[in-house]
Design an enzyme around this catalytic site. Structure first.
Site, PDB file in Angstrom:
ATOM      1  N   ASP A  40       0.694  -1.266  -0.048  1.00 11.36           N
ATOM      2  CA  ASP A  40       0.122  -0.016  -0.020  1.00 11.36           C
ATOM      3  C   ASP A  40       1.021   1.247   0.060  1.00 11.36           C
ATOM      4  OD1 ASP A  40      -2.489   1.508   0.011  1.00 11.36           O
ATOM      5  OD2 ASP A  40      -2.288   1.479   2.178  1.00 11.36           O
ATOM      6  N   GLU A  65       5.066   4.815   3.858  1.00 18.61           N
ATOM      7  CA  GLU A  65       4.452   6.256   4.104  1.00 18.61           C
ATOM      8  C   GLU A  65       5.439   7.105   4.286  1.00 18.61           C
ATOM      9  OE1 GLU A  65       2.479   9.474   5.192  1.00 18.61           O
ATOM     10  OE2 GLU A  65       1.317   7.471   4.625  1.00 18.61           O
ATOM     11  N   ASN A  92       9.834   7.819   1.013  1.00 19.13           N
ATOM     12  CA  ASN A  92       9.342   8.521  -0.066  1.00 19.13           C
ATOM     13  C   ASN A  92       9.170   7.463  -1.465  1.00 19.13           C
ATOM     14  OD1 ASN A  92       8.529   9.871  -2.353  1.00 19.13           O
ATOM     15  ND2 ASN A  92       9.777  11.773  -1.909  1.00 19.13           N
ATOM     16  N   ASP A 118      -2.551  12.424  -1.980  1.00 18.23           N
ATOM     17  CA  ASP A 118      -2.642  13.856  -1.721  1.00 18.23           C
ATOM     18  C   ASP A 118      -3.044  14.336  -3.106  1.00 18.23           C
ATOM     19  OD1 ASP A 118      -2.320  13.987   0.867  1.00 18.23           O
ATOM     20  OD2 ASP A 118      -0.162  14.368   0.530  1.00 18.23           O
ATOM     21  N   LYS A 122      -3.241  22.426  -7.237  1.00 23.03           N
ATOM     22  CA  LYS A 122      -2.366  23.542  -8.024  1.00 23.03           C
ATOM     23  C   LYS A 122      -1.492  23.038  -9.093  1.00 23.03           C
ATOM     24  CE  LYS A 122      -2.270  26.942  -4.258  1.00 23.03           C
ATOM     25  NZ  LYS A 122      -1.240  27.815  -3.632  1.00 23.03           N
ATOM     26  N   ASP A 154     -11.116  10.362  -3.966  1.00 22.02           N
ATOM     27  CA  ASP A 154     -12.521  10.991  -3.915  1.00 22.02           C
ATOM     28  C   ASP A 154     -12.344  12.308  -4.764  1.00 22.02           C
ATOM     29  OD1 ASP A 154     -10.496  12.299  -2.223  1.00 22.02           O
ATOM     30  OD2 ASP A 154     -11.985  12.722  -0.737  1.00 22.02           O
TER      31      ASP A 154
END
Length: 210
Positions: A40, A65, A92, A118, A122, A154
């Site tokens: 994941d 993570e 990362n 995330d 922009k 989402d």
């Protein structure tokens, strides 16, 4: 166990996050290191994998993570349940994924999830998004034929961009052209549960490694 407070977003292109990691000895991490592996990417607090590891004891699970306090907390939750098929690593993914996957036992990487990454709305920040062509290519090198990549967001724009990145790669084949109406996995992430509870849509898709 208290809930760790951390920044919701960190810049993955910041120099302090541009590092690889020394892969662990997987035989020391997992009770059986040759079991099928689910990775994941961007696992957050890790509750999704924590639930899956209990529901699917014949699989191994690895969460990646970029926020170190969340990784430390997640491994505490793992230890509290004495789960020997679950591990979390602070890294990362865009810098560490290749070295981690290269160190795995051959033929174990069978499922990858990238859930609600995330969005970086922009235009100047969109190169910070986790699903880049290089990441897709690295996954293609190490996933077994028939392995699955599960993507969700989402934000439809973000979901569509992730989908397009995988569509562009010849080694991945989309399983359905429409967004999946339901989660095909036996557990859902905290973000998905919260999104659905508000009556908002989730955009999901699955790719198969040819």
């Amino acid at each position: 166990m208290g809930r760790v407070r951390v920044r919701q977003h960190v810049n993955p292109l910041a120099r302090k996050f541009q590092f690889s990691v020394l892969p662990p000895d997987w035989t020391e991490i997992y009770d059986k290191s040759d079991r099928p592996l689910h990775v994941d990417i961007g696992c957050g607090r890790g509750r999704f994998l924590w639930k899956l590891a209990q529901l699917e004891p014949d699989w191994n699970f690895l969460g990646l993570e970029i926020r170190k306090p969340l990784v430390e907390e997640a491994n505490e939750w793992r230890d509290d349940k004495e789960l020997n098929n679950l591990h979390y690593i602070f890294c990362n993914a865009n810098f560490a994924l290749d070295s981690l996957l290269r160190s795995l036992p051959e033929g174990v990487l069978k499922r990858v999830s990238i859930l609600f990454p995330d969005p970086w709305f922009k235009n100047k920040h969109q190169r910070r998004r986790v699903v880049q062509p290089e990441l897709v290519d690295e996954l293609s090198k190490f996933m077994v034929s028939g392995g699955e990549v599960f993507l969700s967001s989402d934000v439809e724009e973000v979901a569509a961009e992730m989908r397009d990145r995988f569509l562009e790669h010849p080694q991945f084949q989309i399983q359905t052209q429409e967004w999946l109406p339901d989660n095909p996995l036996p557990a859902a992430s905290e973000r998905e549960i919260a999104t659905l509870s508000r009556g908002e849509p989730v955009y999901r898709t699955i790719f198969e490694r040819r």
